[in-house]
Motif scaffolding. Structure first.
Motif, PDB file in Angstrom:
ATOM      1  N   PRO A 220       5.355 -50.443  60.031  1.00  0.00           N
ATOM      2  CA  PRO A 220       4.121 -51.101  60.448  1.00  0.00           C
ATOM      3  C   PRO A 220       2.921 -50.173  60.216  1.00  0.00           C
ATOM      4  CG  PRO A 220       5.643 -50.797  62.310  1.00  0.00           C
ATOM      5  CD  PRO A 220       6.292 -50.235  61.106  1.00  0.00           C
ATOM      6  N   LEU A 221       1.792 -50.792  59.923  1.00  0.00           N
ATOM      7  CA  LEU A 221       0.577 -50.027  59.676  1.00  0.00           C
ATOM      8  C   LEU A 221      -0.064 -49.595  60.987  1.00  0.00           C
ATOM      9  CD1 LEU A 221      -1.083 -52.312  56.980  1.00  0.00           C
ATOM     10  CD2 LEU A 221       0.132 -50.177  56.578  1.00  0.00           C
ATOM     11  N   THR A 222      -0.671 -48.414  60.968  1.00  0.00           N
ATOM     12  CA  THR A 222      -1.467 -48.003  62.118  1.00  0.00           C
ATOM     13  C   THR A 222      -2.781 -48.778  62.060  1.00  0.00           C
ATOM     14  OG1 THR A 222      -2.587 -46.210  60.958  1.00  0.00           O
ATOM     15  CG2 THR A 222      -0.484 -45.669  62.030  1.00  0.00           C
ATOM     16  N   LYS A 223      -3.496 -48.775  63.160  1.00  0.00           N
ATOM     17  CA  LYS A 223      -4.800 -49.466  63.187  1.00  0.00           C
ATOM     18  C   LYS A 223      -5.750 -48.853  62.161  1.00  0.00           C
ATOM     19  CE  LYS A 223      -4.129 -52.509  66.389  1.00  0.00           C
ATOM     20  NZ  LYS A 223      -4.021 -53.907  65.998  1.00  0.00           N
ATOM     21  N   GLU A 224      -5.681 -47.523  61.990  1.00  0.00           N
ATOM     22  CA  GLU A 224      -6.541 -46.840  61.027  1.00  0.00           C
ATOM     23  C   GLU A 224      -6.199 -47.261  59.591  1.00  0.00           C
ATOM     24  OE1 GLU A 224      -4.833 -45.199  63.450  1.00  0.00           O
ATOM     25  OE2 GLU A 224      -6.510 -44.738  64.785  1.00  0.00           O
ATOM     26  N   GLN A 225      -4.894 -47.334  59.300  1.00  0.00           N
ATOM     27  CA  GLN A 225      -4.465 -47.754  57.963  1.00  0.00           C
ATOM     28  C   GLN A 225      -4.877 -49.196  57.691  1.00  0.00           C
ATOM     29  OE1 GLN A 225      -0.297 -46.881  58.580  1.00  0.00           O
ATOM     30  NE2 GLN A 225      -0.347 -45.177  57.109  1.00  0.00           N
ATOM     31  N   GLU A 226      -4.687 -50.024  58.696  1.00  0.00           N
ATOM     32  CA  GLU A 226      -5.053 -51.434  58.559  1.00  0.00           C
ATOM     33  C   GLU A 226      -6.553 -51.586  58.312  1.00  0.00           C
ATOM     34  OE1 GLU A 226      -4.635 -55.375  61.297  1.00  0.00           O
ATOM     35  OE2 GLU A 226      -2.962 -53.958  61.363  1.00  0.00           O
TER      36      GLU A 226
END
Length: 71
Positions: free
Chosen positions: A3-9
């Protein structure tokens, strides 16, 4: 896939928006050049190739951010 982190997203979302805008701008430039009588065929070819590469990246980003959910 992890799953992507919020920063990556957020980063991918920003890249997606940027690529969509660039794709739209290129589309307008191609349309304008195509309608002009002095269109440089090599320039048009390069712009269309860049537009296609952008579209490929947009699809990649959309698939990462909005994965198909198989029920």
């Amino acid at each position: 896939m992890l799953p992507l982190t919020k920063e990556q997203e957020a980063s991918l979302g920003l890249e997606l928006a940027t690529k969509r805008q660039e794709h739209s701008d290129l589309n307008a430039a191609i349309d304008t050049l195509t309608q002009s009588q002095v269109a440089d065929r090599m320039l048009l070819q390069r712009l269309k190739k860049r537009k296609l590469a952008l579209k490929d990246r947009i699809v990649q980003l959309e698939n990462i951010l909005l994965p198909d959910i198989i029920a």
